[in-house]
Design a protein around this motif. Structure first.
Motif, PDB file in Angstrom:
ATOM      1  N   ARG A 151       0.871  -1.188   0.000  1.00 21.76           N
ATOM      2  CA  ARG A 151       0.000   0.000   0.000  1.00 21.76           C
ATOM      3  C   ARG A 151       0.896   1.222   0.000  1.00 21.76           C
ATOM      4  NH1 ARG A 151      -4.460   0.939   2.611  1.00 21.76           N
ATOM      5  NH2 ARG A 151      -6.064  -0.646   2.613  1.00 21.76           N
ATOM      6  N   LEU A 152       0.521   2.206  -0.801  1.00 24.02           N
ATOM      7  CA  LEU A 152       1.272   3.464  -0.814  1.00 24.02           C
ATOM      8  C   LEU A 152       0.280   4.600  -0.635  1.00 24.02           C
ATOM      9  CD1 LEU A 152       3.881   3.095  -3.687  1.00 24.02           C
ATOM     10  CD2 LEU A 152       4.341   3.285  -1.255  1.00 24.02           C
ATOM     11  N   GLY A 153       0.524   5.417   0.357  1.00 21.15           N
ATOM     12  CA  GLY A 153      -0.366   6.558   0.590  1.00 21.15           C
ATOM     13  C   GLY A 153      -1.823   6.143   0.697  1.00 21.15           C
TER      14      GLY A 153
ATOM     15  N   GLY B 283       0.465  -2.334 -18.547  1.00 18.38           N
ATOM     16  CA  GLY B 283      -0.637  -1.972 -17.670  1.00 18.38           C
ATOM     17  C   GLY B 283      -0.832  -0.482 -17.670  1.00 18.38           C
ATOM     18  N   PRO B 284      -2.016  -0.052 -17.247  1.00 23.82           N
ATOM     19  CA  PRO B 284      -2.308   1.383 -17.236  1.00 23.82           C
ATOM     20  C   PRO B 284      -1.309   2.138 -16.366  1.00 23.82           C
ATOM     21  CG  PRO B 284      -4.258   0.082 -16.663  1.00 23.82           C
ATOM     22  CD  PRO B 284      -3.127  -0.861 -16.733  1.00 23.82           C
ATOM     23  N   SER B 285      -1.115   3.421 -16.635  1.00 20.73           N
ATOM     24  CA  SER B 285      -0.218   4.245 -15.822  1.00 20.73           C
ATOM     25  C   SER B 285      -0.706   4.270 -14.382  1.00 20.73           C
ATOM     26  CB  SER B 285      -0.173   5.673 -16.352  1.00 20.73           C
ATOM     27  OG  SER B 285       0.514   5.699 -17.563  1.00 20.73           O
ATOM     28  N   GLY B 286       0.245   4.221 -13.472  1.00 22.56           N
ATOM     29  CA  GLY B 286      -0.113   4.311 -12.064  1.00 22.56           C
ATOM     30  C   GLY B 286      -0.555   3.006 -11.447  1.00 22.56           C
ATOM     31  N   THR B 287      -0.408   1.862 -12.171  1.00 18.51           N
ATOM     32  CA  THR B 287      -0.786   0.591 -11.563  1.00 18.51           C
ATOM     33  C   THR B 287       0.330   0.014 -10.719  1.00 18.51           C
ATOM     34  OG1 THR B 287      -0.188  -0.386 -13.649  1.00 18.51           O
ATOM     35  CG2 THR B 287      -2.522  -0.353 -13.093  1.00 18.51           C
ATOM     36  N   GLY B 288       1.537   0.567 -10.819  1.00 16.84           N
ATOM     37  CA  GLY B 288       2.605   0.066  -9.958  1.00 16.84           C
ATOM     38  C   GLY B 288       3.674  -0.719 -10.694  1.00 16.84           C
TER      39      GLY B 288
ATOM     40  N   THR C  67       6.474   0.518 -12.072  1.00 12.90           N
ATOM     41  CA  THR C  67       7.751   0.991 -11.531  1.00 12.90           C
ATOM     42  C   THR C  67       7.948   0.492 -10.102  1.00 12.90           C
ATOM     43  OG1 THR C  67       7.626   2.964 -12.909  1.00 12.90           O
ATOM     44  CG2 THR C  67       9.114   3.052 -11.046  1.00 12.90           C
ATOM     45  N   THR C  68       6.862   0.527  -9.330  1.00 13.69           N
ATOM     46  CA  THR C  68       6.942   0.055  -7.953  1.00 13.69           C
ATOM     47  C   THR C  68       7.365  -1.409  -7.910  1.00 13.69           C
ATOM     48  OG1 THR C  68       5.145   1.577  -7.454  1.00 13.69           O
ATOM     49  CG2 THR C  68       5.673  -0.060  -5.780  1.00 13.69           C
ATOM     50  N   LEU C  69       6.858  -2.218  -8.835  1.00 11.91           N
ATOM     51  CA  LEU C  69       7.229  -3.632  -8.882  1.00 11.91           C
ATOM     52  C   LEU C  69       8.729  -3.783  -9.150  1.00 11.91           C
ATOM     53  CD1 LEU C  69       6.364  -6.542  -8.743  1.00 11.91           C
ATOM     54  CD2 LEU C  69       5.720  -6.444 -11.156  1.00 11.91           C
TER      55      LEU C  69
ATOM     56  N   GLN D  65      14.680  -1.338  -3.801  1.00 11.63           N
ATOM     57  CA  GLN D  65      14.639   0.099  -3.545  1.00 11.63           C
ATOM     58  C   GLN D  65      13.453   0.449  -2.662  1.00 11.63           C
ATOM     59  OE1 GLN D  65      15.442   2.688  -7.139  1.00 11.63           O
ATOM     60  NE2 GLN D  65      15.332   0.721  -8.156  1.00 11.63           N
ATOM     61  N   MET D  66      12.496  -0.479  -2.613  1.00 11.08           N
ATOM     62  CA  MET D  66      11.303  -0.275  -1.817  1.00 11.08           C
ATOM     63  C   MET D  66      10.940  -1.618  -1.218  1.00 11.08           C
ATOM     64  SD  MET D  66       7.972   1.513  -3.378  1.00 11.08           S
ATOM     65  CE  MET D  66       8.298   3.136  -3.992  1.00 11.08           C
ATOM     66  N   ARG D  67      10.473  -1.622   0.027  1.00 11.03           N
ATOM     67  CA  ARG D  67      10.093  -2.885   0.637  1.00 11.03           C
ATOM     68  C   ARG D  67       8.577  -3.035   0.625  1.00 11.03           C
ATOM     69  NH1 ARG D  67      14.715  -5.145   3.171  1.00 11.03           N
ATOM     70  NH2 ARG D  67      16.247  -3.483   3.309  1.00 11.03           N
TER      71      ARG D  67
HETATM   72  N1  LIG Z   1       6.478   7.016  -2.614  1.00 11.64           N
HETATM   73  C1  LIG Z   1       5.166   6.970  -2.914  1.00 11.64           C
HETATM   74  N2  LIG Z   1       4.237   7.376  -2.003  1.00 11.64           N
HETATM   75  C2  LIG Z   1       2.926   7.320  -2.283  1.00 11.64           C
HETATM   76  N3  LIG Z   1       2.428   6.869  -3.435  1.00 11.64           N
HETATM   77  C3  LIG Z   1       3.281   6.456  -4.380  1.00 11.64           C
HETATM   78  C4  LIG Z   1       4.701   6.480  -4.176  1.00 11.64           C
HETATM   79  N4  LIG Z   1       5.307   6.011  -5.280  1.00 11.64           N
HETATM   80  C5  LIG Z   1       4.328   5.706  -6.136  1.00 11.64           C
HETATM   81  N5  LIG Z   1       3.115   5.972  -5.604  1.00 11.64           N
HETATM   82  C6  LIG Z   1       1.817   5.725  -6.245  1.00 11.64           C
HETATM   83  O1  LIG Z   1       1.805   4.383  -6.578  1.00 11.64           O
HETATM   84  C7  LIG Z   1       1.164   4.188  -7.814  1.00 11.64           C
HETATM   85  C8  LIG Z   1       2.020   3.368  -8.712  1.00 11.64           C
HETATM   86  O2  LIG Z   1       3.124   4.118  -9.136  1.00 11.64           O
HETATM   87  P1  LIG Z   1       4.125   3.584 -10.261  1.00 11.64           P
HETATM   88  O3  LIG Z   1       4.676   2.280  -9.800  1.00 11.64           O
HETATM   89  O4  LIG Z   1       5.094   4.659 -10.526  1.00 11.64           O
HETATM   90  O5  LIG Z   1       3.157   3.377 -11.491  1.00 11.64           O
HETATM   91  P2  LIG Z   1       3.516   3.010 -13.011  1.00 11.64           P
HETATM   92  O6  LIG Z   1       2.811   1.735 -13.271  1.00 11.64           O
HETATM   93  O7  LIG Z   1       2.960   4.112 -13.844  1.00 11.64           O
HETATM   94  O8  LIG Z   1       4.996   2.913 -13.110  1.00 11.64           O
HETATM   95  C9  LIG Z   1       0.836   5.568  -8.356  1.00 11.64           C
HETATM   96  O9  LIG Z   1      -0.536   5.770  -8.179  1.00 11.64           O
HETATM   97  C10 LIG Z   1       1.654   6.498  -7.523  1.00 11.64           C
HETATM   98  O10 LIG Z   1       0.920   7.683  -7.314  1.00 11.64           O
END
Ligand SMILES: Nc1ncnc2c1ncn2[C@@H]1O[C@H](COP(=O)(O)OP(=O)(O)O)[C@@H](O)[C@H]1O
Ligand SMILES: [Mg+2]
Lengths: 256, 277
Positions: free
Chosen positions: B22-24, B46-51, B53-55, B62-64
């Motif tokens: 979960r983020l924010g 996947g659609p923008s903002g699905t995560g 980059t987070t994956l 870089q992120m846990r």
């Molecule tokens: N450090 C953070 N704190 C809060 N929300 C974040 C953070 N990093 C990313 N997000 C949210 O997580 C979601 C996924 O981001 P991201 O992985 O960058 O998406 P994308 O699939 O476009 O690469 C986005 O909705 C973004 O707003």
């Protein structure tokens, strides 16, 4: 910010920032052994922040010394003690104005540019890229800049003092006609190496540490946007000024 | 690195199990499972903002995540300490969305940076390795240019040269085609394929360009709502019958991914009372 202030969240935020900066300070200390590998980077940074601030420090030092001589000449002439001018100019500079004004100028000149540089490295993912290349940005980027600030500040304060005394001499001896021998003789007789000169250097070291810590901390923790970097540089100047003046009072009270 | 048990060669290089993040306050991943076989090119779409980059950030530590396992080459990334993580990262190349070249250094020094940091090599060897990598991306002639003097496509290729300087086992590309003209796009595409085929580097590719993905990827995973909603060969997926694949590959504005950001009742917000209707 005003809204937060009214709700009372501002103080809590400020305290949290101070705590975070403290923890950041310890992580810099922890990274110092590793950053010994980057001696060249540290030297480059000393050169960089030193050269960057040198002109402004020299100019301001000269004018501060000249104004000081004018004002103190006026005051001393009331008591008929104008021959003490050299002493009081030197003591004011060495003990107080040199370290403090240098720190304020350094914050405005070098501190802001450190914040902006590190903030932009954050915003353009350069810090994350270092992490991904298994390079610790605290050791490679932050610690050398921090060390450079601590090293450069006393040196710059010395330059400031030298130019200030020169400026005082210019006004006192060349313009107001105090005897050259009296000016220097009085000064060297009454200025103590340990009590005055070294005390000033301690202050400078402390100011160098806090101003650079604030600079690197603001840059490292800035939100990665152009607005975030802009605010961070402003905060560097504001926080540095407040902390330098407050710390100056505390240090003066203890070092006296 | 030698204290790590040798992983079996048929085991996936990256194995994600039950990943939840979960983020924010927003659920990004909800018990996500994913396998990336060795030697493959896997696309994440996947659609923008699905995560997406987070994956990638979870895979590289870089992120846990809040929960779940991320196994990379037999090591569970969320449990690694800093030193073990750094050791692992030396075998992973990561291409940032915006190249992230170090602006202090020229192209040559950017590519040499990881070498200088991690290996005490004679200058001549550094030079040879860097020039070899730059030659591979076609930019040996640009060695003395500064990052500010490069076009987007060139910067991307320099970043790629830097990412492969240690001959990694895994490269993660975060949207490598964004903002490239068709020629630069094809150059990067060709490089991704060449690196995979000649060096056997496992590649994970985040991209939106279906036509490009079809030409390189062995498998595509479609990510939406915190889960993999579809997976398969690119052509298979493009012909897929599920609502997700239809919307995503057909480029429909509305579907399982809604056109409207969640909002309250429209009529009420415009000031027409709900009772009147
Ligand atoms: N450090 C953070 N704190 C809060 N929300 C974040 C953070 N990093 C990313 N997000 C949210 O997580 C979601 C996924 O981001 P991201 O992985 O960058 O998406 P994308 O699939 O476009 O690469 C986005 O909705 C973004 O707003
Ligand atoms: Mg992304």
């Amino acid at each position: 910010m005003n809204g937060r202030f009214l709700r009372g969240g501002y103080l809590a935020d400020a305290l949290a920032q101070v705590g975070a900066a403290g923890l950041f300070f310890f992580s810099i200390l922890g990274a110092l052994p590793k950053s010994l590998r980057y001696v060249r980077e540290t030297v480059r940074q000393v050169w960089f922040v030193g050269a960057m601030s040198l002109v402004i420090i020299m100019t301001c030092g000269l004018f501060v010394g000249m104004v000081l001589a004018l004002q103190l000449y006026h005051t001393l002439s009331i008591f008929g003690g104008t021959e003490a001018l050299g002493t009081v100019v030197a003591l004011s500079l060495l003990r107080e104005l040199g370290p403090v004004v240098t720190a304020l100028l350094f914050a405005g000149r070098a501190g802001t540019s450190i914040t902006a540089e590190i903030g932009l490295m954050r915003a353009t993912d350069q810090l994350a890229a270092m992490e991904m290349m298994a390079v610790d940005p605290i050791a490679y980027v932050i610690a050398p800049r921090f060390l450079a600030g601590v090293i450069a500040m006393p040196l710059l304060a010395c330059v400031f003092n030298a130019l200030g005394i020169f400026g005082g001499h210019l006004v006192g001896v060349t313009w107001l006609g105090i005897d050259n021998g009296t000016f220097w003789g009085n000064m060297t007789a009454n200025v103590d190496l340990w009590d005055d000169v070294v005390n000033g250097v301690w202050k400078s070291l402390a100011f160098g540490a806090v101003v650079t810590l604030i600079g690197v901390f603001q840059g490292y923790t800035t939100p990665p946007t152009s607005e975030g970097v802009a605010y961070a540089t402003t905060r560097t100047v504001v926080f540095s000024s407040i902390v330098v003046l407050a710390l100056d009072f505390v240090l003066t009270a203890f070092l006296m | 690195m030698s204290d790590v048990p040798m992983p079996r060669p048929d085991e996936p290089l990256v194995r994600v199990r039950g990943l939840s993040t979960r983020l924010g306050g927003k659920v990004i991943f909800d018990a996500l499972d994913l396998d990336i076989p060795r030697g493959s090119i896997t696309a994440l779409m996947g659609p923008s903002g699905t995560g997406k980059t987070t994956l990638l950030k979870h895979i590289t530590g870089q992120m846990r995540p809040d929960a779940g396992e991320v196994w990379v080459d037999g090591r569970n990334v969320p449990e690694l300490g800093r030193d073990a993580l750094f050791a692992l990262r030396e075998c992973i190349g990561y291409l940032f969305q915006n190249s992230a070249l170090l602006t202090d250094f020229d192209v040559f020094e950017n590519v040499a940076f990881p070498l200088r940091q991690h290996a005490r090599l004679p200058e001549e060897l550094v030079r040879n390795i860097v020039l070899t990598k730059l030659q591979a991306v076609g930019l040996r002639g640009a060695a003395r240019l500064l990052p500010s003097e490069l076009s987007g496509g060139m910067a991307r290729r320099v970043a790629l040269a830097r990412a492969i300087v240690f001959d990694p086992m895994l490269i993660l590309y975060d949207e490598p085609f964004v903002g490239l003209d068709p020629i630069a796009l094809n150059q990067v595409l060709k490089l991704i394929r060449t690196l995979n085929q000649t060096l056997g580097i496992t590649s994970v590719l985040v991209a939106h360009e279906l036509s490009a993905v079809r030409r390189v990827a062995d498998r595509v995973h479609l990510l939406a709502n915190g889960k993999i909603v579809a997976a398969g060969a690119p052509d298979e997926l493009a012909r897929g019958e599920s609502d997700w694949t239809k919307q995503f590959f057909g480029g429909e504005a509305d579907g399982p991914v809604p056109f409207h950001y969640p909002a309250g009742d429209y009529a009420r917000e415009l000031g027409f009372d709900g009772g009147a209707a």
